[in-house]
Design an enzyme around this catalytic site. Structure first.
Site, PDB file in Angstrom:
ATOM      1  N   HIS A  97       7.634  18.940 -39.932  1.00  0.00           N
ATOM      2  CA  HIS A  97       6.708  17.950 -40.390  1.00  0.00           C
ATOM      3  C   HIS A  97       7.092  16.788 -40.228  1.00  0.00           C
ATOM      4  CE1 HIS A  97       5.384  21.288 -43.356  1.00  0.00           C
ATOM      5  NE2 HIS A  97       6.673  21.465 -43.291  1.00  0.00           N
ATOM      6  N   ASN A 148      17.379  23.373 -42.195  1.00  0.00           N
ATOM      7  CA  ASN A 148      15.900  23.176 -42.382  1.00  0.00           C
ATOM      8  C   ASN A 148      15.670  21.539 -42.768  1.00  0.00           C
ATOM      9  OD1 ASN A 148      13.191  23.565 -43.296  1.00  0.00           O
ATOM     10  ND2 ASN A 148      13.882  25.453 -44.277  1.00  0.00           N
ATOM     11  N   THR A 199       0.279  -2.748  16.296  1.00  0.00           N
ATOM     12  CA  THR A 199       0.981  -1.265  16.040  1.00  0.00           C
ATOM     13  C   THR A 199       2.050  -1.103  17.183  1.00  0.00           C
ATOM     14  OG1 THR A 199      -1.171  -0.182  17.084  1.00  0.00           O
ATOM     15  CG2 THR A 199      -0.944  -0.162  14.655  1.00  0.00           C
ATOM     16  N   GLY A 226     -10.949   4.460  16.233  1.00  0.00           N
ATOM     17  CA  GLY A 226     -11.042   4.476  17.751  1.00  0.00           C
ATOM     18  C   GLY A 226     -11.695   6.069  18.000  1.00  0.00           C
ATOM     19  N   ASP A 229       0.515   5.110   5.497  1.00  0.00           N
ATOM     20  CA  ASP A 229      -0.398   5.349   4.590  1.00  0.00           C
ATOM     21  C   ASP A 229      -1.197   6.642   4.763  1.00  0.00           C
ATOM     22  OD1 ASP A 229      -1.928   4.702   6.579  1.00  0.00           O
ATOM     23  OD2 ASP A 229      -2.802   3.115   6.024  1.00  0.00           O
ATOM     24  N   ARG A 280      24.160  11.740 -54.920  1.00  0.00           N
ATOM     25  CA  ARG A 280      25.651  12.057 -55.630  1.00  0.00           C
ATOM     26  C   ARG A 280      25.516  13.477 -55.889  1.00  0.00           C
ATOM     27  NH1 ARG A 280      27.491   7.248 -56.580  1.00  0.00           N
ATOM     28  NH2 ARG A 280      26.119   5.466 -57.467  1.00  0.00           N
ATOM     29  N   LYS A 301       0.697  -1.275   0.079  1.00  0.00           N
ATOM     30  CA  LYS A 301      -0.124   0.125   0.106  1.00  0.00           C
ATOM     31  C   LYS A 301       0.708   1.318  -0.069  1.00  0.00           C
ATOM     32  CE  LYS A 301      -2.936   0.912   3.482  1.00  0.00           C
ATOM     33  NZ  LYS A 301      -4.255   1.038   4.203  1.00  0.00           N
ATOM     34  N   ALA A 330      15.146  16.326 -52.994  1.00  0.00           N
ATOM     35  CA  ALA A 330      14.132  15.480 -52.450  1.00  0.00           C
ATOM     36  C   ALA A 330      14.246  14.118 -52.879  1.00  0.00           C
ATOM     37  CB  ALA A 330      12.882  15.954 -53.292  1.00  0.00           C
TER      38      ALA A 330
END
Lengths: 442, 442, 442
Positions: free
Chosen positions: C346, C360, C63, C124, C87, C426, C7, C406
């Protein structure tokens, strides 16, 4: 606010606080608004863009001094004068209308707006006589213990008999700190035995000013709820109003459905039966009937009817998408026009392009619109089939009914009905052959 | 609702209102549901898809008239008859069960459900005698001032002794407006001295019908909270239940974690220890143990264990992703099967493909599955390395352990272990050479 | 919790519950924390990573037994000992500080924290004498009807006089079930007539422990609100605090604006005037002034000032994005450095790359950084123009001011100022010619 931005320029639902106040005043028929500026006066005046007369208060010597500066630029006419704060943007038109009506109909020289608040600390308390008439506003610092317990406070919005205000404003005395306060006007009206009206605001949270960003966020939430409820009552389904943000000026048609985590900004218009979201973000967009925009961004563009956009598509400014188009995942469109029934299902980029009807854009295709210096246009004719991974080097014209091969780099215009392949692309005979790849990756 | 869609077909958590009501009735053991339709009867009947007997009320002459129409199609048996409204979808099974039990055990001829509301305007008030027995339902329009102040109202849900109902329904008188109201039955039961039971609903908001979209949105929120709480109590972590939308039929395993702004729709099943979201959208998806789906969309697909999907990935319908796969940003999969350990890290498109285990898909790769007329399949063998920007022109078979070069356009089948490069791609000798680019952009 | 995860290792705002408790203790000046573990002790100890001394409680016998185990590893010094639960992660430092002060200043041997709760069942109850002194804690199971009605309960946080605690702990009696309870210490203090102090917590929801995931989700919401309010009061605009999730350690500068549906995780630092979101997800990110990150993911990376990122961009770990860069939709960056003013508008992938200024990057470009065995670096010089669909096969160096065509596949280094085209690429003479496509698809 702990900000370098002037408070009244902080925004709610896409508009500056001061604009909301001016909108509400206009809605109540206030025709000659005057904005008195002090802190960051240049920035505030620039933001107003001429929608109000402005006056500067230098140095800033209190609220009554600000009113004096405002009166100085206002023509000396009879009638009612409304005074309010630029940082109280949730005040509805109806509040101002009611205030003006009450002041006009009453025989008082001023009417002020009050509100009941849980924690009145810091506000001026409204002290009333046994008959309910307000007899004073006592500032927090001047209040005795009993007065301090009063929970009805002065909002800071007033309507005055203009003639009386012009005369009385000169009589407002200087405070110990050298300032002039509006609350002195209330004292003068009582001293003159002219009567002080009080309009109790229904909703304190709407009436009060915004003093820090926690309150600002709460006000933003409230304004968005108010906008969403108006749309819902008009026949729009908003699936989760708490996580939908619609700017004040947006229009939405009947039976449109707004899914969660959606932002509609600016002058966006959504037609009936459209479905927007989840996860959509539209700014200055016009969306046609039955169109769906899903997990996508549309900016300054028009999308026609029966289109599907998304998920993960981006329609950038200056675009027009025709009826029945399909704009799929990772598709980007910028400053381009697409004809009816065109399909761009996959990752790809169309920029500065004029695209016909029933065109098929293959996955990975790109309009190479920028040569490092200028942008150039791509034109694609009706029914063209742009193969996967086609690079279209603009300026270029790809003819009607033509086809480009997978991976082709198109550097010259393509004739109508032609097929081009290769790097750079060259025409080939149109027949079924090995090496002529299909055009799409739908 | 200001809608052209029939009210009971508006949806909550992915299901029409009327379906929620029928679900809850089924949960309470109601075996022979009858839906009486009026407005847009065709649309409602079509949406029901045969899950209830239907009867039409034409013209619509009030609620008791509707019950008469319903009784006409119900076999004439003894037993208890439950009547409720199709626009009250939050009514839980438990409410119907309790109502049926109370009516069956009591000696009354009817039991009705009431609720305490803050604003009773418009509702019929429950008038009770000193001993607590209900003596009348007084419609808002007929109520005097004292009655109007009553805050216990008639919800519109009843259980009847069937024999009595069939007899009494004929005695319901026509109102001034020519309609027949259910509340008349209460008057008849009192007149017959047969006793009227009242079951007070614990939670008015659950019991009441939905009359506008503001209430619809609140009901949707409530239903989502209810679903989320059930999952949390079963051991699922839902980080922000207020911004998580889980449809009624979704299953989620122990220690799965649902991050904010996530939608789980339809028949989605999430295995234990999976992490879904933030910003995820799953519809009819089956997700394996320990798999993470992040800022992505999965539709009608299965993703096995230990897979990472996203951010910004889209798994489209008909896909199966094998164990330990990695599906990264801007990856799209449609109608494809991926074997164990296959990696698709970057923007790319796999459609109509059969992909083996431990395959590497380079950035920008595309299955060109559509030739403008039909879709074709791509098959990739185990361990193949698909280089960046590879176009695979289907139908095609890329052999086990083969490699494709960067930017290659593969138009013919590739032999197992072979390497192909170029446009179109041709086999080269497998040795380290200039010009044989590595296959991936991981 | 119905979980296989211990826990106290469930998280809130990015940190385990136990870490929040240790943080708050440290904030109150607790210098020697001891964590007593039981269930899944190995996992808890590993998660603590040495920030506390640990002791194991095997078997778990209540406890008080746990406190005994804790005392055994704590040096035997005088002074005050604070005991709390792992906790209860919302307990603020201020609560612990106030508790320690009250215990130190009082003449009692212990002070315990109480809270008023709506539903005290299971807790309690604090029983007080007429003078207000606490006289007992009565466990729910032992309480009579009157005691059961008490709404002041024992939170489970105590400060003790250390000397007394060490002596008294040995006197705690065994319960019927063989366990030892802290509440017995209260009984002993009363029996010793040494006095029991009570500190009433202002805010019960903060003081109480977390027992199921519904409460966990509410606590997460509360902690996020608390964090958001702190930032807002410091001058950050958080447009919708309810749908913004900011981890505890995040720093945000003045006038930064956080838009809805945004997550800021880990050690993220946002500079002033930055705008983050909507739909942004940052983890361990450092964002410069005026930079906007919109609908994007940034992980373990630095983005300098005046950058735009998104929508739909992904900056993966190890990246540095220079000033004034533009990172657009579907852009992916991994383990790369980008110089000032570089543009990647992009879909494209930069991995393991060193990129100069004012470069770029064309749409569809990819660094092919992986050869199936190892990763290699790509270096791109200042001002280079990478054409659309350029494949850069690493290791490779693309010179300053050079250009790629491109669709080119670059497999060899490119000289400064050169232009390369083709598959493989090339060099060509630099003059304007047909077939030399522009480099970008901006």
């Amino acid at each position: 606010m702990r900000s370098r931005i002037p408070k009244v320029l902080h925004t709610l639902a896409g508009r500056a606080m001061i604009d909301h106040v001016l909108d509400a005043l206009a809605g109540a028929g206030v025709t000659r608004p005057v904005v008195v500026t002090g802190h960051e006066a240049d920035a505030v005046e620039a933001a107003l863009g001429g929608r109000a007369i402005t006056a500067r208060q230098v140095p800033q010597r209190g609220t009554a001094d600000a009113v004096r500066k405002g009166l100085a630029v206002l023509p000396d006419e009879a009638g009612t004068i409304l005074v309010t704060m630029g940082d109280a943007p949730l005040q509805p038109s109806e509040l101002f209308t009611a205030l003006l009506r009450q002041q006009t109909e009453a025989d008082t020289v001023l009417t002020l707006v009050s509100a009941f608040v849980d924690d009145p600390a810091g506000y001026g308390r409204i002290v009333r006589a046994a008959d309910g008439r307000a007899t004073a506003i006592v500032e927090d610092r001047d209040a005795d213990e009993e007065t301090r317990r009063l929970r009805e406070v002065n909002v800071g919005t007033y309507a005055f008999d203009g003639t009386w205000l012009r005369e009385a404003i000169a009589r407002v005395g200087e405070s110990a700190s050298g300032e002039f306060y509006m609350t002195e006007l209330v004292a003068l009206a009582v001293a003159d035995d002219r009567g002080v009206g009080v309009l109790l605001a229904d909703d304190a949270a709407e009436a009060m000013g915004i003093n820090d960003r926690v309150v600002l966020a709460a006000a933003e939430e409230r304004m968005h709820r108010r906008i969403a409820e108006t749309h819902m009552r008009n026949g729009v389904t908003i699936v989760d109003p708490g996580t939908t943000r619609i700017d004040a000026g947006v229009e939405i048609g009947q039976d449109a459905r707004i899914e969660p985590w959606t932002i509609l900004e600016g002058v966006t218009v959504i037609a009936q039966d459209a479905v927007i979201g989840p996860h959509a973000h539209l700014r200055d967009a016009r969306i046609g009937p039955r169109t769906r925009v899903w997990a996508s961004v549309v900016e300054e563009s028009t999308v026609a009817e029966d289109v599907h956009v998304g998920p993960f598509a981006h329609v950038r400014p200056g675009s027009e998408v025709g009826p029945r188009c399909r704009i799929g995942n990772f598709a980007e469109i910028k400053n381009s026009r697409l004809g009816a029934g065109t399909q761009q299902h996959h990752f790809s980029y169309l920029g500065d392009a004029e695209i016909g009807s029933n065109v098929n854009i293959g996955a990975g295709s790109v309009t190479a619109n920028f040569d490092g210096v200028a942008k150039h246009r791509t034109v694609i004719g009706d029914g063209a089939k742009i193969g996967v991974d086609t690079m279209m080097v603009a300026p270029i014209h790809i003819g009607e009914g033509s086809t480009t091969g997978a991976g082709s780099v198109v550097t010259r215009d393509v004739e109508p009905g032609a097929k081009v392949v290769g790097v750079p692309a060259r025409p080939i005979k149109i027949r079924k052959e090995v090496g002529s790849p299909p055009p799409d990756g739908r």
